[in-house]
Design an enzyme around this catalytic site. Structure first.
Site, PDB file in Angstrom:
ATOM      1  N   HIS A 173     -10.098  -5.636  -3.574  1.00  0.00           N
ATOM      2  CA  HIS A 173      -8.782  -5.857  -2.969  1.00  0.00           C
ATOM      3  C   HIS A 173      -8.959  -6.128  -1.490  1.00  0.00           C
ATOM      4  O   HIS A 173      -9.918  -5.664  -0.869  1.00  0.00           O
ATOM      5  CB  HIS A 173      -7.860  -4.655  -3.181  1.00  0.00           C
ATOM      6  CG  HIS A 173      -8.437  -3.364  -2.674  1.00  0.00           C
ATOM      7  ND1 HIS A 173      -9.379  -2.645  -3.379  1.00  0.00           N
ATOM      8  CD2 HIS A 173      -8.217  -2.665  -1.536  1.00  0.00           C
ATOM      9  CE1 HIS A 173      -9.708  -1.571  -2.690  1.00  0.00           C
ATOM     10  NE2 HIS A 173      -9.020  -1.552  -1.558  1.00  0.00           N
TER      11      HIS A 173
ATOM     12  N   ASP B 260       0.846  -1.189   0.000  1.00  0.00           N
ATOM     13  CA  ASP B 260       0.000   0.000   0.000  1.00  0.00           C
ATOM     14  C   ASP B 260       0.885   1.243   0.000  1.00  0.00           C
ATOM     15  O   ASP B 260       1.873   1.311   0.726  1.00  0.00           O
ATOM     16  CB  ASP B 260      -0.922  -0.013   1.224  1.00  0.00           C
ATOM     17  CG  ASP B 260      -2.089   0.952   1.079  1.00  0.00           C
ATOM     18  OD1 ASP B 260      -3.243   0.490   1.011  1.00  0.00           O
ATOM     19  OD2 ASP B 260      -1.831   2.181   1.018  1.00  0.00           O
TER      20      ASP B 260
ATOM     21  N   GLY C 260     -15.969   2.963   3.312  1.00  0.00           N
ATOM     22  CA  GLY C 260     -14.735   3.695   3.059  1.00  0.00           C
ATOM     23  C   GLY C 260     -13.963   3.208   1.851  1.00  0.00           C
ATOM     24  O   GLY C 260     -12.798   3.555   1.676  1.00  0.00           O
ATOM     25  N   GLN C 261     -14.615   2.399   1.011  1.00  0.00           N
ATOM     26  CA  GLN C 261     -13.911   1.922  -0.191  1.00  0.00           C
ATOM     27  C   GLN C 261     -13.615   3.102  -1.105  1.00  0.00           C
ATOM     28  O   GLN C 261     -14.513   3.884  -1.434  1.00  0.00           O
ATOM     29  CB  GLN C 261     -14.749   0.876  -0.934  1.00  0.00           C
ATOM     30  CG  GLN C 261     -14.001   0.288  -2.123  1.00  0.00           C
ATOM     31  CD  GLN C 261     -14.783  -0.803  -2.860  1.00  0.00           C
ATOM     32  OE1 GLN C 261     -15.934  -1.101  -2.530  1.00  0.00           O
ATOM     33  NE2 GLN C 261     -14.143  -1.393  -3.858  1.00  0.00           N
TER      34      GLN C 261
ATOM     35  N   ASN D 266     -12.877  -3.394   2.233  1.00  0.00           N
ATOM     36  CA  ASN D 266     -13.899  -2.360   2.355  1.00  0.00           C
ATOM     37  C   ASN D 266     -14.862  -2.528   1.196  1.00  0.00           C
ATOM     38  O   ASN D 266     -14.456  -2.447   0.028  1.00  0.00           O
ATOM     39  CB  ASN D 266     -13.259  -0.968   2.329  1.00  0.00           C
ATOM     40  CG  ASN D 266     -12.410  -0.708   3.551  1.00  0.00           C
ATOM     41  OD1 ASN D 266     -12.771  -1.072   4.661  1.00  0.00           O
ATOM     42  ND2 ASN D 266     -11.251  -0.090   3.350  1.00  0.00           N
TER      43      ASN D 266
ATOM     44  N   HIS E 147      -6.952  -5.857   2.203  1.00  0.00           N
ATOM     45  CA  HIS E 147      -5.829  -5.279   2.937  1.00  0.00           C
ATOM     46  C   HIS E 147      -5.283  -6.356   3.881  1.00  0.00           C
ATOM     47  O   HIS E 147      -6.044  -6.937   4.669  1.00  0.00           O
ATOM     48  CB  HIS E 147      -6.292  -4.103   3.790  1.00  0.00           C
ATOM     49  CG  HIS E 147      -6.865  -2.945   3.017  1.00  0.00           C
ATOM     50  ND1 HIS E 147      -6.207  -1.746   2.869  1.00  0.00           N
ATOM     51  CD2 HIS E 147      -8.043  -2.806   2.353  1.00  0.00           C
ATOM     52  CE1 HIS E 147      -6.958  -0.916   2.152  1.00  0.00           C
ATOM     53  NE2 HIS E 147      -8.079  -1.535   1.835  1.00  0.00           N
TER      54      HIS E 147
HETATM   55  P1  5GP Z   1      -9.852   1.147  -0.069  1.00  0.00           P
HETATM   56  O1  5GP Z   1     -10.117   2.416   0.715  1.00  0.00           O
HETATM   57  O2  5GP Z   1     -10.437   1.220  -1.444  1.00  0.00           O
HETATM   58  O3  5GP Z   1     -10.244  -0.093   0.675  1.00  0.00           O
HETATM   59  O4  5GP Z   1      -8.292   1.031  -0.184  1.00  0.00           O
HETATM   60  C1  5GP Z   1      -7.545   1.635  -1.187  1.00  0.00           C
HETATM   61  C2  5GP Z   1      -6.097   1.589  -0.742  1.00  0.00           C
HETATM   62  O5  5GP Z   1      -5.286   1.875  -1.866  1.00  0.00           O
HETATM   63  C3  5GP Z   1      -5.732   2.600   0.337  1.00  0.00           C
HETATM   64  O6  5GP Z   1      -5.210   1.934   1.484  1.00  0.00           O
HETATM   65  C4  5GP Z   1      -4.689   3.508  -0.327  1.00  0.00           C
HETATM   66  O7  5GP Z   1      -3.667   3.875   0.559  1.00  0.00           O
HETATM   67  C5  5GP Z   1      -4.170   2.622  -1.441  1.00  0.00           C
HETATM   68  N1  5GP Z   1      -3.705   3.336  -2.632  1.00  0.00           N
HETATM   69  C6  5GP Z   1      -4.299   4.392  -3.236  1.00  0.00           C
HETATM   70  N2  5GP Z   1      -3.637   4.739  -4.350  1.00  0.00           N
HETATM   71  C7  5GP Z   1      -2.595   3.865  -4.451  1.00  0.00           C
HETATM   72  C8  5GP Z   1      -1.540   3.713  -5.409  1.00  0.00           C
HETATM   73  O8  5GP Z   1      -1.438   4.449  -6.399  1.00  0.00           O
HETATM   74  N3  5GP Z   1      -0.662   2.710  -5.198  1.00  0.00           N
HETATM   75  C9  5GP Z   1      -0.756   1.871  -4.111  1.00  0.00           C
HETATM   76  N4  5GP Z   1       0.165   0.893  -4.012  1.00  0.00           N
HETATM   77  N5  5GP Z   1      -1.731   1.996  -3.191  1.00  0.00           N
HETATM   78  C10 5GP Z   1      -2.639   2.982  -3.366  1.00  0.00           C
END
Ligand code: 5GP
Length: 111
Positions: free
Chosen positions: A98, A29, A91-92, A85, A100
């Site tokens: 994906h 991340d 909070g997605q 998420n 975490h």
């Molecule tokens: P979500 O909130 O959709 O569950 O998680 C998205 C995750 O993607 C977040 O933890 C954020 O830090 C990560 N993220 C956002 N943009 C990028 C990116 O360009 N590269 C990487 N490796 N992670 C990212």
């Protein structure tokens, strides 16, 4: 719909890869919330878990196996969190499924 993760999977954006096979990619991340914060995703694009059809259950099972392997690789097998998420209310931010994988420190309550 293309997403940041779709671009990473297609090699159009850089990422620090920690696992890859024909079906699954795992990356670090970019904004980690813990010493270990990995993102495990199918290469096939589903917006989130709720949109995965039942016949893709083997793919979900493989993601969980990859999580176990990465937990060992990163020495957090004794304590980690694996979460997804699902939807804006959760909070997605990136609408490409994906999970975490978070660990490497004491994790507090979930919410
Ligand atoms: P979500 O909130 O959709 O569950 O998680 C998205 C995750 O993607 C977040 O933890 C954020 O830090 C990560 N993220 C956002 N943009 C990028 C990116 O360009 N590269 C990487 N490796 N992670 C990212």
């Amino acid at each position: 719909m293309t997403t940041i993760f779709g671009k990473i999977i297609r090699g159009e954006l850089p990422a620090e890869k920690v696992f890859e096979n024909e079906r699954i990619l795992a990356i670090k991340d970019l904004y980690p919330v813990a010493p270990v914060h990995l993102l495990i995703m199918p290469k096939k694009a589903f917006p989130n878990l709720q949109s995965v059809p039942p016949d893709e259950a083997p793919l979900l099972a493989e993601i969980f196996s990859v999580a176990q392997k990465l937990a060992n690789d990163f020495h957090i097998e004794g304590g980690y969190r694996l979460l997804t998420n699902n939807g804006a209310d959760a909070g997605q931010a990136v609408f490409h499924l994906h999970f975490h994988l978070i660990g490497g420190k004491h994790l507090g309550p979930i919410a």
